[in-house]
Design a protein around this motif. Structure first.
Motif, PDB file in Angstrom:
ATOM      1  N   UNK A   1       0.660  -1.517   0.029  1.00 38.59           N
ATOM      2  CA  UNK A   1       0.367   0.150   0.246  1.00 38.59           C
ATOM      3  C   UNK A   1       0.817   1.343   0.224  1.00 38.59           C
ATOM      4  N   UNK A   2       1.927   1.234   0.774  1.00 41.43           N
ATOM      5  CA  UNK A   2       2.729   2.873   0.859  1.00 41.43           C
ATOM      6  C   UNK A   2       3.650   2.637  -0.783  1.00 41.43           C
ATOM      7  N   UNK A   3       3.741   1.776  -1.237  1.00 42.78           N
ATOM      8  CA  UNK A   3       4.588   1.404  -2.312  1.00 42.78           C
ATOM      9  C   UNK A   3       3.104   2.051  -3.056  1.00 42.78           C
TER      10      UNK A   3
ATOM     11  N   UNK B   1      -3.949   3.865  -7.523  1.00 42.39           N
ATOM     12  CA  UNK B   1      -4.751   3.449  -6.283  1.00 42.39           C
ATOM     13  C   UNK B   1      -6.158   2.542  -6.027  1.00 42.39           C
ATOM     14  N   UNK B   2      -6.154   1.765  -4.827  1.00 45.11           N
ATOM     15  CA  UNK B   2      -6.321   1.146  -4.201  1.00 45.11           C
ATOM     16  C   UNK B   2      -7.326   0.926  -3.600  1.00 45.11           C
ATOM     17  N   UNK B   3      -8.806   0.606  -4.354  1.00 48.45           N
ATOM     18  CA  UNK B   3      -8.835  -0.444  -5.703  1.00 48.45           C
ATOM     19  C   UNK B   3      -9.322  -0.455  -7.131  1.00 48.45           C
ATOM     20  N   UNK B   4      -8.925   0.884  -6.966  1.00 44.86           N
ATOM     21  CA  UNK B   4      -9.308   1.640  -8.077  1.00 44.86           C
ATOM     22  C   UNK B   4      -8.060   0.723  -9.230  1.00 44.86           C
ATOM     23  N   UNK B   5      -7.256   0.763  -8.728  1.00 42.99           N
ATOM     24  CA  UNK B   5      -6.377   0.872 -10.023  1.00 42.99           C
ATOM     25  C   UNK B   5      -5.854  -0.321  -9.618  1.00 42.99           C
TER      26      UNK B   5
ATOM     27  N   UNK C   1     -12.481  -3.045   2.299  1.00 39.56           N
ATOM     28  CA  UNK C   1     -12.288  -1.927   0.678  1.00 39.56           C
ATOM     29  C   UNK C   1     -11.118  -2.288  -0.270  1.00 39.56           C
ATOM     30  N   UNK C   2     -10.132  -3.164   0.012  1.00 33.96           N
ATOM     31  CA  UNK C   2      -8.902  -2.799  -0.787  1.00 33.96           C
ATOM     32  C   UNK C   2      -8.736  -4.151  -1.984  1.00 33.96           C
ATOM     33  N   UNK C   3     -10.141  -4.796  -1.945  1.00 30.13           N
ATOM     34  CA  UNK C   3      -9.901  -5.204  -3.148  1.00 30.13           C
ATOM     35  C   UNK C   3     -11.545  -4.987  -4.384  1.00 30.13           C
ATOM     36  N   UNK C   4     -12.496  -4.219  -3.658  1.00 30.73           N
ATOM     37  CA  UNK C   4     -13.437  -3.130  -3.889  1.00 30.73           C
ATOM     38  C   UNK C   4     -14.962  -3.974  -3.358  1.00 30.73           C
TER      39      UNK C   4
END
Length: 350
Positions: free
Chosen positions: A260-262, A269-273, A331-334
């Motif tokens: 996430x930091x990288x 953007x997580x999870x959009x990208x 939310x991190x995967x949608x």
């Protein structure tokens, strides 16, 4: 309370104060082996309180063969997963009226062996052991007649009892969840391949990809240490590639936080990208931004089973206990209609 002299009170002090022999004091303190009258026992107990005598636990352990203590060796207590597991183990040990002694091997094999020997010298009643690699050496404990239980980094060929989650099935379930979101380009941040936990989780990712007939892209298969630094370094390598995956399974929670930091550094953007899901599920996942979907290990169950195995009389058969898991969706995967998915067990390979 008044002591009879400066320094630590001894059994001789108690005997003088109670007007008994040192042997009688020992019988009261150790609960035998010879009976003591109620009146004498009360006199000795009053003398113990008066002089401030505290029994030597190590000496009592040498005499009785029971210390009332278990040892726990972990590879890195700063790891939130190991810290959370240690807490649950301490609770389970306390429920048996014992204490837990903690040793941190700092991912060092030599220090690990030194800690084990120090615990054995203190006459511990059992050892809970998380090794620095996939070759846990508890042979000294076995030779000393001290029962070991291996946790987390389990060698399935070792002839000692163990308790662990099903890492293959957990990783398979996490990857399958990404696939159910519609992602087809899915990478992995794998752990060090000298650890069974890492190779098992990689196998779970591979079997899920194979079951869905999805191609594995070698450049999206990265290996890193189970650390935030490792996750960030893997993310930097990943985000420098000409094409990115749609989703990544990070084999360890600290890797996911580093990833996430990288992503933030590269404007991903997580999870959009990029969707992310991980494994271990301590509170750190909940408080990341965004909160990270994760395989959650049942730490209370692991602790309770492990401590109960230690409490058995010697001579019991080896037990390899495999725990279920849950998926905690965030939310991190949608988007998700629910937050938790039941464990998926007995996943078969291709």
């Amino acid at each position: 309370m008044t002591g009879t002299r400066s320094g630590r009170a001894t059994r001789e002090d108690v005997a003088r104060h109670a007007g008994t022999s040192v042997a009688v004091v020992s019988y009261v303190v150790n609960g035998g082996p010879r009976p003591v009258s109620a009146a004498t026992r009360e006199r000795v107990l009053a003398a113990i309180d008066s002089v401030g005598y505290s029994p030597n636990g190590i000496a009592q352990a040498l005499a009785s063969g029971v210390s009332g203590a278990y040892g726990l060796i972990v590879p890195d207590i700063s790891n939130p997963f190991f810290a959370a597991l240690a807490h649950e183990l301490e609770e389970a040990v306390a429920a048996q009226d014992k204490v837990l002694l903690l040793g941190d091997s700092a991912e060092n094999k030599v220090r690990e062996k030194t800690l084990l020997n120090l615990f054995l010298q203190r006459q511990i009643d059992g050892i809970l052991f998380i090794g620095v690699d996939s070759d846990p050496d508890v042979s000294e404990a076995v030779r000393a007649g001290v029962q070991p239980v291996i946790l987390d980094r389990v060698d399935r060929q070792a002839l000692v009892s163990s308790v662990a989650v099903d890492n293959v099935a957990g990783a398979h379930a996490a990857t399958t969840h990404l696939i159910q979101h519609g992602y087809t380009r899915i990478g992995i941040v794998a752990g060090p391949q000298n650890l069974f936990t890492a190779t098992d989780r990689t196998l779970g990712w591979e079997t899920a990809m194979a079951a869905a007939r999805l191609e594995i892209e070698p450049m999206w298969r990265l290996e890193a240490t189970f650390s935030r630094q490792g996750g960030r370094a893997a993310g930097r390598r990943l985000f420098a590639l000409p094409q990115l995956p749609e989703a990544v399974f990070a084999s360890n929670e600290r890797q996911a936080i580093g990833l996430l930091a990288a992503a933030a550094e590269f404007g991903i953007r997580v999870p959009e990208d990029l969707a992310i899901i991980t494994f271990d599920g301590t509170d750190d996942s909940e408080y990341a931004v965004p909160a990270i979907s994760t395989v959650v290990q049942p730490l209370k169950e692991i602790a309770k089973v492990a401590v109960n195995l230690l409490a058995r009389d010697p001579g019991h058969p080896v037990v390899r206990h495999e725990c279920d898991f849950t998926l905690r969706l965030r939310p991190s995967c949608g988007p998700h209609p629910t937050e938790t998915v039941p464990a998926q067990k007995n996943v078969q390979g291709p």
